[in-house]
Design a protein around this motif. Structure first.
Motif, short mmCIF file in Angstrom:
data_model
loop_
_atom_site.label_atom_id
_atom_site.label_comp_id
_atom_site.label_asym_id
_atom_site.label_seq_id
_atom_site.Cartn_x
_atom_site.Cartn_y
_atom_site.Cartn_z
N ALA A 67 15.25 19.03 -4.40
CA ALA A 67 15.67 19.03 -3.00
C ALA A 67 14.51 19.32 -2.06
CB ALA A 67 16.78 20.05 -2.78
N ASN A 68 13.44 19.93 -2.58
CA ASN A 68 12.36 20.38 -1.70
C ASN A 68 10.98 19.80 -2.04
OD1 ASN A 68 13.64 22.54 0.11
ND2 ASN A 68 14.29 23.19 -1.92
N TYR A 69 10.85 19.16 -3.21
CA TYR A 69 9.54 18.68 -3.62
C TYR A 69 9.60 17.21 -4.04
CZ TYR A 69 8.05 23.52 -3.45
OH TYR A 69 7.74 24.79 -3.01
N ASP A 70 8.50 16.55 -3.86
CA ASP A 70 8.39 15.14 -4.23
C ASP A 70 8.24 15.02 -5.74
OD1 ASP A 70 7.90 12.28 -3.84
OD2 ASP A 70 5.84 12.77 -4.38
N GLY A 71 9.10 14.24 -6.36
CA GLY A 71 9.10 14.13 -7.81
C GLY A 71 7.87 13.46 -8.38
N LEU A 72 7.19 12.62 -7.60
CA LEU A 72 6.02 11.90 -8.11
C LEU A 72 4.75 12.74 -8.02
CD1 LEU A 72 4.80 9.24 -9.18
CD2 LEU A 72 4.44 8.57 -6.78
N THR A 73 4.52 13.36 -6.88
CA THR A 73 3.24 14.06 -6.64
C THR A 73 3.33 15.57 -6.79
OG1 THR A 73 3.66 14.26 -4.26
CG2 THR A 73 2.59 12.23 -5.03
N ASP A 128 -2.18 8.06 6.18
CA ASP A 128 -1.61 6.85 5.59
C ASP A 128 -2.73 6.11 4.87
OD1 ASP A 128 0.90 4.84 5.83
OD2 ASP A 128 -0.97 3.71 5.91
N LEU A 129 -2.49 5.75 3.60
CA LEU A 129 -3.51 5.04 2.85
C LEU A 129 -3.72 3.65 3.42
CD1 LEU A 129 -2.71 6.03 -0.84
CD2 LEU A 129 -4.12 7.20 0.85
N ASP A 130 -4.95 3.20 3.44
CA ASP A 130 -5.26 1.88 3.97
C ASP A 130 -5.07 0.82 2.90
OD1 ASP A 130 -5.92 3.03 6.39
OD2 ASP A 130 -8.03 3.28 5.85
N ARG A 131 -4.30 -0.20 3.22
CA ARG A 131 -4.06 -1.36 2.35
C ARG A 131 -3.50 -0.96 0.98
NH1 ARG A 131 -8.95 -2.46 4.99
NH2 ARG A 131 -8.79 -4.19 6.46
N PHE A 132 -2.67 0.07 0.97
CA PHE A 132 -2.10 0.50 -0.31
C PHE A 132 -1.14 -0.55 -0.87
CE2 PHE A 132 1.39 2.61 -2.61
CZ PHE A 132 0.67 3.13 -3.67
N LYS A 133 -0.49 -1.30 0.00
CA LYS A 133 0.47 -2.30 -0.47
C LYS A 133 -0.18 -3.32 -1.38
CE LYS A 133 3.62 -1.91 3.49
NZ LYS A 133 4.68 -1.28 2.69
N SER A 134 -1.44 -3.61 -1.14
CA SER A 134 -2.13 -4.58 -2.00
C SER A 134 -2.26 -4.07 -3.42
CB SER A 134 -3.51 -4.90 -1.43
OG SER A 134 -4.35 -3.75 -1.44
N ASP A 164 1.09 -4.71 -4.94
CA ASP A 164 1.32 -6.15 -5.08
C ASP A 164 0.49 -6.75 -6.20
OD1 ASP A 164 3.07 -6.04 -3.00
OD2 ASP A 164 1.63 -6.69 -1.48
N THR A 165 -0.71 -6.23 -6.40
CA THR A 165 -1.61 -6.85 -7.37
C THR A 165 -1.63 -6.16 -8.73
OG1 THR A 165 -3.45 -5.56 -6.49
CG2 THR A 165 -3.11 -7.74 -5.56
N LEU A 166 -1.54 -4.84 -8.75
CA LEU A 166 -1.61 -4.10 -10.02
C LEU A 166 -0.26 -3.59 -10.49
CD1 LEU A 166 -4.88 -2.01 -9.43
CD2 LEU A 166 -4.61 -4.26 -10.49
N GLY A 167 0.75 -3.67 -9.63
CA GLY A 167 2.07 -3.21 -10.02
C GLY A 167 2.37 -1.81 -9.48
N HIS A 168 3.66 -1.49 -9.40
CA HIS A 168 4.07 -0.21 -8.83
C HIS A 168 3.69 0.97 -9.73
CE1 HIS A 168 6.32 -1.67 -5.34
NE2 HIS A 168 6.61 -2.72 -6.09
N GLY A 169 3.61 0.74 -11.03
CA GLY A 169 3.19 1.83 -11.93
C GLY A 169 1.79 2.30 -11.61
N ALA A 170 0.88 1.35 -11.43
CA ALA A 170 -0.50 1.71 -11.07
C ALA A 170 -0.52 2.34 -9.68
CB ALA A 170 -1.39 0.46 -11.10
N GLY A 171 0.32 1.84 -8.78
CA GLY A 171 0.39 2.42 -7.45
C GLY A 171 0.83 3.87 -7.48
N ASP A 172 1.81 4.16 -8.34
CA ASP A 172 2.29 5.55 -8.47
C ASP A 172 1.19 6.46 -9.02
OD1 ASP A 172 4.74 4.87 -7.48
OD2 ASP A 172 5.76 4.80 -9.42
N GLY A 195 6.45 6.91 0.48
CA GLY A 195 5.51 5.80 0.31
C GLY A 195 4.10 6.30 0.14
N ASP A 196 3.18 5.79 0.97
CA ASP A 196 1.77 6.23 0.90
C ASP A 196 1.42 7.09 2.10
OD1 ASP A 196 2.06 4.15 2.70
OD2 ASP A 196 0.08 3.32 2.34
N GLU A 197 2.40 7.82 2.64
CA GLU A 197 2.19 8.66 3.81
C GLU A 197 2.24 10.14 3.43
OE1 GLU A 197 4.23 5.73 7.18
OE2 GLU A 197 5.37 7.40 6.35
N PHE A 198 1.31 10.91 3.99
CA PHE A 198 1.23 12.34 3.74
C PHE A 198 1.14 13.08 5.08
CE2 PHE A 198 -0.45 10.13 0.12
CZ PHE A 198 0.07 10.81 -0.98
#
Length: 628
Positions: free
Chosen positions: A201-207, A239-245, A248-256, A281-284
């Protein structure tokens, strides 16, 4: 002498005989009557005894049945106690163990002989050796045995990591307190589940960073303290620059995995008391108490410097950058929402200033942020509102000047801003995902236009359509292309799909499979902006490319920049060696065209020949079909 019988005498004798018999019979009768009364009494007594014996037997059977039933009830109670999840022990008012269940003994690993000894203190000391601060625990529970409080409830932390819940209540009988019942329950899993829910409820599960909810809660507390102490609070939005690429190119696993490393690197730039959170997303977001703008700027510079080093993801070095916006309490806002909104607006200004930098919030940014949101929303609906236009720029044979084909170039007829070129809105479309419906519209419209020209009597020419890497990653992209070709009746050989060099190479294996399917259907393929990326000759061969397009930046510097001139020469030689068509973009002078011809370049595209024009003007450039 013949004596005669005397009848009278005989009668008297008979009568006498009768009287004697009657007397005898009377005696016998009296005797018989006496014997019958005795026998009747004896029989009655016998019957009474038999009745008593029956009642005694029935009573004995009833008592035995009650005893058996009681024994069954006790056995059931014992079985129930032993089956319960609670460890139960009963202690009398003198501190003696009266009873316990098997669960209690197993829960605390109590030896049978210790449990049977009946001494509560020894039992508690055994428990005390298994919990934190055992002596205090034993002393507290020993006092509980004599405590007259109706109920007691507390948690106990064990040395082995378990958590026990103790529930104790008085045992009363006939209005008197006769002891106390202690119930122990292992609530370790329940506590862990509760903590896990609280964490989620209070922390991000990924990071593992604080999430949006906790950030807002803690920042509100920080602002309350700052009001009381008249201190400043800095809020950063990253916000990360061009993180969507990357996704899109390496897959969401690599993005995570990249986000996890980014989170740790960002967190390492701050103090322990600073609040670092992932907004999504890629925002902190970061909240820093008591920092002046100058100090916050130093921290922002530290973060930007930290991104100069690559991230290692799946054995591949990835470079990432971030844009940072800053706002301050109380100058830029007095609450959580306004401070985040202002920092977000400043972050977008940082992106507009070239990315990879930080910017402070300025009052006029609020209007700019609102305008940007409206711009993005309008772009998503541009196709439905009929605001998109296609212009066509001719591609000409550098040897004889004949029209070879067109490149379809999208324009946006914005109701307030007028006709916008692609560089004004394509980057936004890429970032927001609007490129997918926009790209489909371009492909479909260009193919329908080709069909319309041919049906009007024009000779068929090549139609080049730009494709985004995000489109290429769509599972149904090939099916979409084939569907459009079927709808328009366009021969696949006349369609040329242009993809950027960087887009192709970021996921070469995926690109190869898709391009092979398109090539199998007869569609031509072109690498746009060639020379600006990092493709290899091996991959060029794998992709089965038909055309290389020299980027306009190299063509523009022909003759003035030695490196650009050398690159054009190399691409021309490469095209000849690999039997590829070479198209030069941005040809504006005859000198450029002459040099390109010398280097083996086949096709020119640029203002020297034609600007991008609407369909009706492009039709005037088309050659007529040769009559059969």
């Amino acid at each position: 002498m013949n004596d005669k019988l005397d009848p009278q005498a005989l009668i008297r004798a008979l009568e006498e005989r009768v009287r004697k018999l009657e007397k005898t019979n009377a005696v016998l009768m009296r005797a018989a009557e006496g014997r019958t009364e005795a026998e009747q009494g004896a029989y009655a007594l016998f019957k009474t005894n038999a009745t008593l014996e029956q009642k005694v037997g029935e009573r004995t059977a009833s008592l035995q049945q009650a005893q058996e039933q009681l024994q069954r009830s006790l056995s059931l109670v014992r079985a129930t106690l032993d089956a319960t999840a609670d460890g139960i022990v009963v202690v009398d008012v003198h501190g003696r163990v009266v009873d316990y269940n098997e669960r209690f003994r197993r829960l605390w690993d109590i030896p049978q002989q210790l449990a049977s000894a009946g001494q509560a203190l020894a039992l508690l000391q055994h428990l005390g050796r298994q919990v934190a601060d055992g002596e205090a625990f034993v002393d507290r529970l020993h006092k509980l045995a004599y405590d007259r409080a109706a109920q007691i409830n507390e948690e106990i932390e064990c040395l082995d990591g378990r958590v026990m819940e103790l529930y104790s209540t008085l045992q009363r009988m006939d209005g008197k307190t006769v002891g106390r019942v202690w119930c122990f329950r292992d609530i370790t899993e329940r506590k862990r589940a509760h903590e896990q829910l609280r964490y989620l409820a209070n922390y991000d599960g990924l990071t593992g960073l604080a999430n949006r909810h906790l950030f807002a809660e803690r920042l509100e507390q920080m602002l309350a303290q700052a009001r009381a102490e008249q201190a400043q609070v800095a809020v950063m939005f990253l916000d990360l620059d061009r993180f969507k690429s990357v996704n899109d190119t390496l897959g969401h696993g690599a993005g995570d995995r990249l986000l996890q490393q980014v989170a740790q690197r960002v967190k390492s730039c701050f103090r322990a008391e600073d609040l670092v959170a992932r907004q999504g997303g890629d925002e902190f977001a970061v909240a820093l108490y008591g920092l002046t703008p100058q100090a916050a700027a130093s921290v922002a510079q530290k973060i930007l410097k930290a991104f100069h080093h690559p991230f290692l993801v799946d054995r591949q070095e990835l470079y990432s950058a971030t844009s940072i916006g800053l706002s301050f309490f109380p100058a830029d806002g007095s609450d959580v929402d306004s401070l985040l909104k202002q920092a977000d607006a400043a972050m977008y200004l940082a992106k507009e200033q070239g990315r990879g930098n930080y910017q402070f919030f300025r009052s006029q940014l609020g209007t700019q942020a609102q305008d940007r949101l409206e711009f993005e929303g309008r772009l998503r609906a541009a196709g439905e509102r009929g605001e998109l236009r296609l212009h066509y720029q001719g591609q000409f044979d550098l040897q004889n000047g004949a029209l070879i084909g067109f490149e379809a170039l999208v324009r946006w007829e914005h109701p307030q801003l007028g006709l916008l070129s692609p560089d004004r809105f394509i980057p936004t479309a890429e970032e927001t995902g609007a490129i997918l419906p926009l790209g489909e519209w371009v492909l479909r419209t260009a193919c329908h236009q080709w069909r319309s020209w041919v049906d009007s009597g024009a000779a068929p020419v090549q139609m080049a359509v730009n494709i985004s890497v995000r489109q290429l990653r769509q599972p149904d992209f090939v099916d979409l292309v084939l569907q459009v070709l079927r709808e328009t009746g366009m021969d696949p050989a006349w369609l040329e799909l242009e993809l950027t060099e960087t887009g192709l190479m970021t996921d070469a294996d995926l690109s190869t499979g898709i391009l092979e399917r398109l090539k199998a259907q007869g569609v031509r393929l072109s690498i746009d902006d060639f020379g600006t990326g990092y493709s290899s000759l091996a991959y060029l061969n794998r992709f089965s490319i038909d055309t290389l397009k020299i980027d306009r930046s190299f063509v523009r510097e022909i003759g003035s920049a030695r490196d650009s001139t050398a690159i054009v020469q190399a691409i021309g030689a490469l095209g000849s060696a690999m039997r590829l068509k070479v198209v030069a973009e941005g040809v504006e002078t005859e000198a450029q065209a002459a040099f390109l011809r010398e280097q083996g370049c086949h096709i020119g595209q640029g203002y020297l020949y034609s600007r991008p024009v609407p369909p009706e003007q492009a039709a005037a450039l088309l050659p007529l079909a040769v009559p059969r």
